[in-house]
Write a protein that holds these residues in place. Structure first.
Motif, short mmCIF file in Angstrom:
data_model
loop_
_atom_site.label_atom_id
_atom_site.label_comp_id
_atom_site.label_asym_id
_atom_site.label_seq_id
_atom_site.Cartn_x
_atom_site.Cartn_y
_atom_site.Cartn_z
N SER A 137 0.69 -12.07 7.05
CA SER A 137 0.59 -11.19 5.82
C SER A 137 2.28 -11.04 5.20
O SER A 137 3.02 -10.93 6.19
CB SER A 137 -0.02 -10.01 5.56
OG SER A 137 0.32 -8.95 6.62
N PRO A 138 2.33 -10.74 3.89
CA PRO A 138 3.75 -10.66 3.58
C PRO A 138 4.42 -9.45 4.02
O PRO A 138 3.74 -8.37 4.10
CB PRO A 138 3.43 -10.76 2.06
CG PRO A 138 2.19 -11.35 1.87
CD PRO A 138 1.35 -10.82 2.83
N LEU A 139 5.73 -9.39 4.03
CA LEU A 139 6.31 -8.02 4.38
C LEU A 139 6.63 -7.12 2.94
O LEU A 139 7.25 -8.01 1.96
CB LEU A 139 7.67 -8.29 5.06
CG LEU A 139 7.56 -8.99 6.43
CD1 LEU A 139 8.89 -9.68 6.89
CD2 LEU A 139 7.37 -7.73 7.47
N ARG A 140 6.22 -6.30 2.81
CA ARG A 140 6.31 -5.60 1.36
C ARG A 140 7.19 -4.35 1.59
O ARG A 140 7.06 -3.44 2.70
CB ARG A 140 4.96 -5.04 0.87
CG ARG A 140 4.08 -6.57 0.60
CD ARG A 140 2.88 -6.08 -0.19
NE ARG A 140 2.46 -7.19 -0.76
CZ ARG A 140 1.05 -7.78 -0.07
NH1 ARG A 140 0.70 -7.28 0.99
NH2 ARG A 140 0.53 -8.90 -0.58
N TYR A 141 8.19 -4.13 0.55
CA TYR A 141 9.26 -2.80 0.79
C TYR A 141 8.96 -1.90 -0.41
O TYR A 141 8.12 -2.40 -1.38
CB TYR A 141 10.55 -3.60 0.92
CG TYR A 141 10.81 -4.57 2.08
CD1 TYR A 141 11.21 -3.85 3.32
CD2 TYR A 141 10.50 -5.51 1.99
CE1 TYR A 141 11.43 -4.38 4.47
CE2 TYR A 141 10.59 -6.36 3.42
CZ TYR A 141 10.89 -5.82 4.35
OH TYR A 141 11.32 -6.48 5.70
N ASN A 142 9.47 -0.72 -0.17
CA ASN A 142 9.32 0.25 -0.89
C ASN A 142 8.05 0.68 -1.31
O ASN A 142 7.46 0.75 -2.51
CB ASN A 142 10.23 -0.01 -2.51
CG ASN A 142 10.50 1.35 -3.11
OD1 ASN A 142 10.79 2.22 -2.60
ND2 ASN A 142 10.39 1.41 -4.45
N ARG A 143 7.39 0.96 -0.27
CA ARG A 143 5.97 1.49 -0.24
C ARG A 143 5.97 2.98 -0.24
O ARG A 143 7.04 3.61 0.31
CB ARG A 143 5.25 0.65 0.65
CG ARG A 143 5.40 -0.86 0.90
CD ARG A 143 5.07 -1.59 -0.12
NE ARG A 143 3.74 -1.61 -0.58
CZ ARG A 143 2.91 -2.24 -1.66
NH1 ARG A 143 3.86 -2.82 -2.41
NH2 ARG A 143 1.63 -2.18 -1.85
N THR A 144 4.70 3.32 -0.66
CA THR A 144 4.71 5.01 -0.32
C THR A 144 4.73 5.36 1.20
O THR A 144 5.28 6.50 1.42
CB THR A 144 3.35 5.34 -0.68
OG1 THR A 144 2.21 4.62 -0.30
CG2 THR A 144 3.09 5.26 -2.36
N ASP A 145 4.41 4.62 2.27
CA ASP A 145 4.57 4.49 3.64
C ASP A 145 5.49 3.65 3.88
O ASP A 145 5.25 2.45 4.03
CB ASP A 145 3.32 4.40 4.41
CG ASP A 145 3.32 4.88 5.70
OD1 ASP A 145 4.67 5.08 6.38
OD2 ASP A 145 2.18 4.95 6.64
N PRO A 146 6.75 4.12 4.41
CA PRO A 146 7.67 2.96 4.79
C PRO A 146 7.47 2.36 6.13
O PRO A 146 8.49 1.74 6.72
CB PRO A 146 9.15 3.97 4.67
CG PRO A 146 8.63 5.35 4.90
CD PRO A 146 7.23 5.29 4.36
N LEU A 147 6.39 2.95 6.91
CA LEU A 147 6.13 2.26 8.20
C LEU A 147 5.88 0.86 7.98
O LEU A 147 4.92 0.55 7.28
CB LEU A 147 4.86 2.97 8.86
CG LEU A 147 4.71 2.48 10.34
CD1 LEU A 147 5.88 2.73 11.34
CD2 LEU A 147 3.52 3.14 10.61
#
Length: 264
Positions: A231-241
């Motif tokens: 699955s894709p790597l997603r950034y600037n999410r509510t949970d940075p883990l």
């Protein structure tokens, strides 16, 4: 400077400060050196970002609330910002505090909301101040590097020298590969980009700042980068883990993802 040039410049500036600190403070107290390195690099980078990119938000490992998983209530400005710099002021603090080790790094990445449905990385640089390039200057890798030549021999997989994933030995046995331990996620990903290894596999705990800049560099060189389930790597999410990733030569992605799945 455009954003990519700025990312490389900032990684270089922070790297020079860390190299100077290492030389002046020495290695007698590793814990103190680690703490001083984290603070000095963070303070420098945040100050330069405030000076040169004052409208942009910042996510740094060294922010007090960096690891917080935010709810729909009060949230940091980065979650509504159009541009967010994701930085790791010192990746590989253990290696930084050990005399003679060069496998530590500085990470600088830019995430932009307009770069895809979930936003995306648009600039990135990994500084490796204890290593030098062909010109003799401290090594900084940015985007747009050439893809290395094909795999020759066993698949070489960069793994953590202190926390390798539990399944990695099984994975390497399955594919007839070779483990190459080293520090710093940035150094491991850059080893894929430069052809020193063919892949980097990690699971068991990372955050966005551990992979954002290295992944930007890898994608810019035409490498595959994803979670270990594909699955894709997603950034600037509510949970940075962002606990796991696979970075590899594109022709190895299908084989490695299938082998990883069998090991889970």
């Amino acid at each position: 400077m455009d954003d990519q040039a700025f990312a490389e410049w900032l990684a270089t500036r922070a790297g020079a400060a860390l190299t100077g600190l290492r030389a002046s403070q020495g290695f007698a107290d590793p814990a103190a050196l680690k703490n001083a390195g984290d603070k000095a690099s963070h303070d420098l980078m945040v100050a330069e970002l405030a000076r040169w990119r004052p409208e942009d938000a910042v996510l740094s490992e060294e922010h007090a609330d960096s690891r917080q998983a935010w709810s729909s209530g009060e949230q940091p400005p980065r979650l509504t910002a159009d541009r967010v710099w994701i930085i790791d002021p010192l990746d590989g603090t253990r290696e930084f505090s050990e005399e003679g080790r060069t496998d530590w790094a500085v990470h600088v990445a830019l995430w932009e909301r307009t770069a895809g449905p979930d936003g995306g990385l648009t600039a990135g640089a990994v500084g490796m101040p204890a290593r030098t390039g062909a010109d003799g200057a401290p090594l900084v890798l940015g985007t747009g590097l050439p893809t290395p030549t094909g795999v020759d021999g066993p698949i070489r997989i960069a793994v953590s020298r202190t926390r390798p994933p539990a399944f990695v030995s099984t994975l390497i046995e399955q594919i007839g590969g070779q483990a190459v331990p080293m520090g710093s996620a940035g150094v491991k990903v850059c080893a894929v980009v430069t052809g020193e290894v063919d892949a980097y596999v990690h699971a068991g705990g990372q955050y966005e700042w551990d992979s954002a800049a290295p992944v930007a560099v890898a994608l810019g060189a035409g490498m595959h980068a994803s979670r270990i389930d594909g699955s894709p790597l997603r950034y600037n999410r509510t949970d940075p883990l962002l606990p796991d990733l696979l970075v590899c030569r594109p022709e190895l992605a299908e084989q490695l993802l299938a082998a990883i799945a069998r090991c889970q």
